[in-house]
Design an enzyme around this catalytic site. Structure first.
Site, mmCIF file in Angstrom:
data_model
loop_
_atom_site.group_PDB
_atom_site.id
_atom_site.type_symbol
_atom_site.label_atom_id
_atom_site.label_comp_id
_atom_site.label_asym_id
_atom_site.label_seq_id
_atom_site.Cartn_x
_atom_site.Cartn_y
_atom_site.Cartn_z
ATOM 1 C CG ASN A 191 -1.720 1.245 1.381
ATOM 2 O OD1 ASN A 191 -1.778 2.061 0.451
ATOM 3 N ND2 ASN A 191 -2.355 1.425 2.524
ATOM 4 C CD1 TRP A 192 3.989 1.156 -2.460
ATOM 5 C CD2 TRP A 192 3.817 1.893 -4.571
ATOM 6 N NE1 TRP A 192 4.826 0.390 -3.240
ATOM 7 C CE2 TRP A 192 4.740 0.827 -4.536
ATOM 8 C CE3 TRP A 192 3.555 2.516 -5.797
ATOM 9 C CZ2 TRP A 192 5.396 0.372 -5.691
ATOM 10 C CZ3 TRP A 192 4.199 2.058 -6.951
ATOM 11 C CH2 TRP A 192 5.116 0.999 -6.886
ATOM 12 C CE LYS A 193 -0.304 3.465 4.536
ATOM 13 N NZ LYS A 193 -0.346 3.569 5.966
ATOM 14 C CG HIS A 214 -6.125 1.829 4.615
ATOM 15 N ND1 HIS A 214 -5.757 2.849 5.441
ATOM 16 C CD2 HIS A 214 -5.101 0.950 4.612
ATOM 17 C CE1 HIS A 214 -4.534 2.601 5.919
ATOM 18 N NE2 HIS A 214 -4.113 1.454 5.415
ATOM 19 C CD GLU A 271 -3.329 5.604 6.272
ATOM 20 O OE1 GLU A 271 -3.213 5.628 5.037
ATOM 21 O OE2 GLU A 271 -2.457 5.143 7.033
ATOM 22 C CD GLU A 317 -3.823 -2.450 7.098
ATOM 23 O OE1 GLU A 317 -2.677 -2.681 6.725
ATOM 24 O OE2 GLU A 317 -4.451 -1.434 6.770
ATOM 25 N N GLY A 327 1.787 2.608 10.683
ATOM 26 C CA GLY A 327 2.698 3.728 10.551
ATOM 27 C C GLY A 327 3.330 4.166 11.859
ATOM 28 C CB SER A 344 4.546 -1.364 12.131
ATOM 29 O OG SER A 344 4.123 -0.016 12.311
ATOM 30 N N GLY A 352 2.699 -0.926 4.329
ATOM 31 C CA GLY A 352 2.765 0.472 3.942
ATOM 32 C C GLY A 352 4.207 0.925 3.798
ATOM 33 N N GLY A 353 4.730 1.548 4.844
ATOM 34 C CA GLY A 353 6.065 2.164 4.787
ATOM 35 C C GLY A 353 7.156 1.276 4.217
#
Ligand code: PGA
Length: 250
Positions: A10-12, A96, A98, A168, A174, A214, A235-236
């Site tokens: 997930n590159w956001k 998601h 977010e 999640e 994050g 994470s 993600g990150g």
């Protein structure tokens, strides 16, 4: 039959088209011949054609981070499933945290999006998870059950076959605070039991439940190695080809 894991990036809201293209060009040789797991990239909509073209002919799938539930219409800023499919997208994230937190996405909206995604043959990854206050108040199971029941309203066992769920915990996204494998497994069991209740044991048995929050190269094995954990939503640590490859190779 063991479930085939899905490792998803997930590159956001990161990367330009040039950066996305460079990622795929570096990443594909690193995962050439990797057939143990499915791999999918979820870039921003504006990057989709670039990433899909760069990944063409490979076993790396590409999807959207969000879709609208309507077929088309006056919805400024949104992307339809038809548009996603027309550029070659095969998957979509739905709900998601977010999206829920910053864009007021409710279980009802998640449910509408899931209906549209399944009707059009997309592979949906529905995200659920509790916030820290809910965990601390002992409400994790209740929150997960409510989110699952809300997402799956009106979904039949036949329709649900492609469904993927991502657990999640919001406090782990994050933040560098990963759920322990024990915490994740416990949540995954709650989710699988709820899906069994709503859609039957065979659907629940086949259902892939990813862990997200994470995930890094150094904790991927301990998490994805669990029988209950059928992959990861990253993600990150998915933004660099080396670290995402290390997770794919857990
Ligand atoms: P993170 O994000 O790996 O950076 O915690 C996961 C996600 O939001 O899907």
């Amino acid at each position: 039959m063991p479930r085939k894991a899905l490792i998803a990036a997930n590159w956001k809201m990161y990367k330009t088209p040039a950066e996305a293209k460079a990622f795929v060009e570096a990443f594909l040789p690193l995962v050439a011949g990797h057939t143990r797991d499915e791999i999918a990239l979820f870039p921003s909509p504006v990057l989709l054609p670039t990433v899909i073209a760069a990944a063409a002919g490979s076993h790396v799938a590409v999807g959207a981070q969000n879709i609208h539930f309507a077929e088309e219409g006056a919805y400024t800023g949104e992307t339809s499933v038809g548009q996603l499919k027309a550029v070659g997208g095969t998957h979509t994230l739905i709900g998601h945290s977010e999206r829920r937190q910053y864009f007021a996405e409710t279980d009802e909206i998640v449910n509408k999006k899931l209906h549209t995604a399944l009707a059009h043959g997309l592979i949906p990854v529905v995200c659920v998870g509790e916030v820290l206050a809910e965990r601390e108040a002992g409400q994790t199971a209740a929150v997960l059950k409510k989110q699952i029941a809300g997402a799956l309203a009106g979904i039949t066992a036949e329709l649900a076959a492609p469904l993927v769920i991502a657990y999640e915990p919001v406090w782990a996204i994050g933040t560098g605070k990963t759920a322990t494998p024990e915490i994740a497994v416990e949540a995954h069991k709650i989710i699988r039991a709820e899906v069994a209740k709503l859609l039957g044991a065979p659907v629940a048995e086949e259902l892939r439940i990813l862990y997200g929050g994470s995930v890094k190269p150094d904790n991927a094995t301990a998490l994805i190695g669990q029988e209950e954990i059928d992959g990861a939503l990253v993600g990150g640590a998915s933004l660099k080809p080396d670290s995402f490859t290390a997770i794919v190779n857990y």
